[in-house]
Design an enzyme around this catalytic site. Structure first.
Site, mmCIF file in Angstrom:
data_model
loop_
_atom_site.group_PDB
_atom_site.id
_atom_site.type_symbol
_atom_site.label_atom_id
_atom_site.label_comp_id
_atom_site.label_asym_id
_atom_site.label_seq_id
_atom_site.Cartn_x
_atom_site.Cartn_y
_atom_site.Cartn_z
ATOM 1 N N ASP A 12 35.422 37.718 45.417
ATOM 2 C CA ASP A 12 34.770 38.542 44.678
ATOM 3 C C ASP A 12 35.940 39.318 44.425
ATOM 4 O OD1 ASP A 12 32.745 39.795 43.415
ATOM 5 O OD2 ASP A 12 33.856 41.770 44.954
ATOM 6 N N ASP A 14 36.329 42.473 41.661
ATOM 7 C CA ASP A 14 36.471 43.990 41.874
ATOM 8 C C ASP A 14 35.192 44.396 43.183
ATOM 9 O OD1 ASP A 14 37.187 44.539 39.101
ATOM 10 O OD2 ASP A 14 34.770 43.657 38.175
#
Length: 226
Positions: A12, A14
């Site tokens: 991922d 953020d």
């Protein structure tokens, strides 16, 4: 030839690789202000980071009609790009400690491929990769433009298809329940980081927890030999 299968480590973005909450909160404030609406609390905004904008905005503005929600989505996109371009604010979306070193260490391993699966748009991810000089780091890049929102496993299934890696030879590293539920649905091992936007109480679908990036490579060695 090596008998080691190809491994895929999907990240991922953020809240996992970079701390983008300053840009996210700032863009959300500008978006809601553009419609004359009160800004959602910080905890509410960070709690939906990782979802696609068309899914998260109705959660943040459930009382607004679809047209207003669509305008909020576009206003957020525009504000986010504007904030990222404003160098007077200092570094935008800085790496978490150890993130770049961990990426470079894994990239140097001949049997390891790196990927990303993010709620960002293609444009947003491109800008981030360019800012951090990561354009050649990730062999598979899955973004919100072309997939259902997390935790739907579509992003991860496409990453497996693109790389030819088996689910049992892949991991997903993320900070939210959406990442961990997506990984579980795809049959991929989920590794939850503890420095992101969701508290540990929401990360029950994770198979492993990570307290610092320096521990990632040793943890992967353990996972690959399980």
């Amino acid at each position: 030839m090596s008998g080691t299968p190809l491994r895929l480590v999907i990240f991922d973005v953020d809240g996992t690789l970079v701390d983008s909450q300053g840009d996210i909160l700032g863009a959300m404030q500008l978006a809601f202000a553009s419609e004359g609406l009160p800004v959602p609390p910080r905890e509410a905004v960070l709690g939906v980071v990782g979802l696609s904008l068309d899914i998260l905005m109705p959660q943040l503005a459930p009382e607004q009609d679809a047209g207003t929600q669509a305008r909020l989505v576009q206003a957020y996109k525009d504000a986010y790009m504007t904030l990222r371009a404003d160098t007077s604010r200092g570094p935008s979306s800085p790496f978490y400690p150890g993130a770049r070193a961990a990426l470079e260490q894994l990239q140097a391993q001949p049997d390891t491929l790196l990927g990303v699966a993010t709620g960002k748009s293609r444009r947003g991810l491109d800008k981030l990769l360019e800012a951090h000089d990561l354009q050649d780091m990730f062999v598979t890049q899955q973004v919100a433009d072309f997939h259902p929102s997390k935790p739907n496993p579509a992003m991860l299934l496409e990453a497996l298809r693109e790389t030819g890696v088996r689910a049992q030879d892949a991991v997903m590293v993320g900070d939210t329940s959406f990442d961990m539920e997506m990984a579980a649905s795809a049959g991929i091992c989920g590794i939850a980081v503890d420095w992101g936007y969701h508290p540990a109480s929401r990360l029950g679908a994770a198979r492993h927890k990570l307290a610092r990036f320096e521990d990632l490579a040793p943890l992967l060695d353990t996972i690959w030999t399980e």
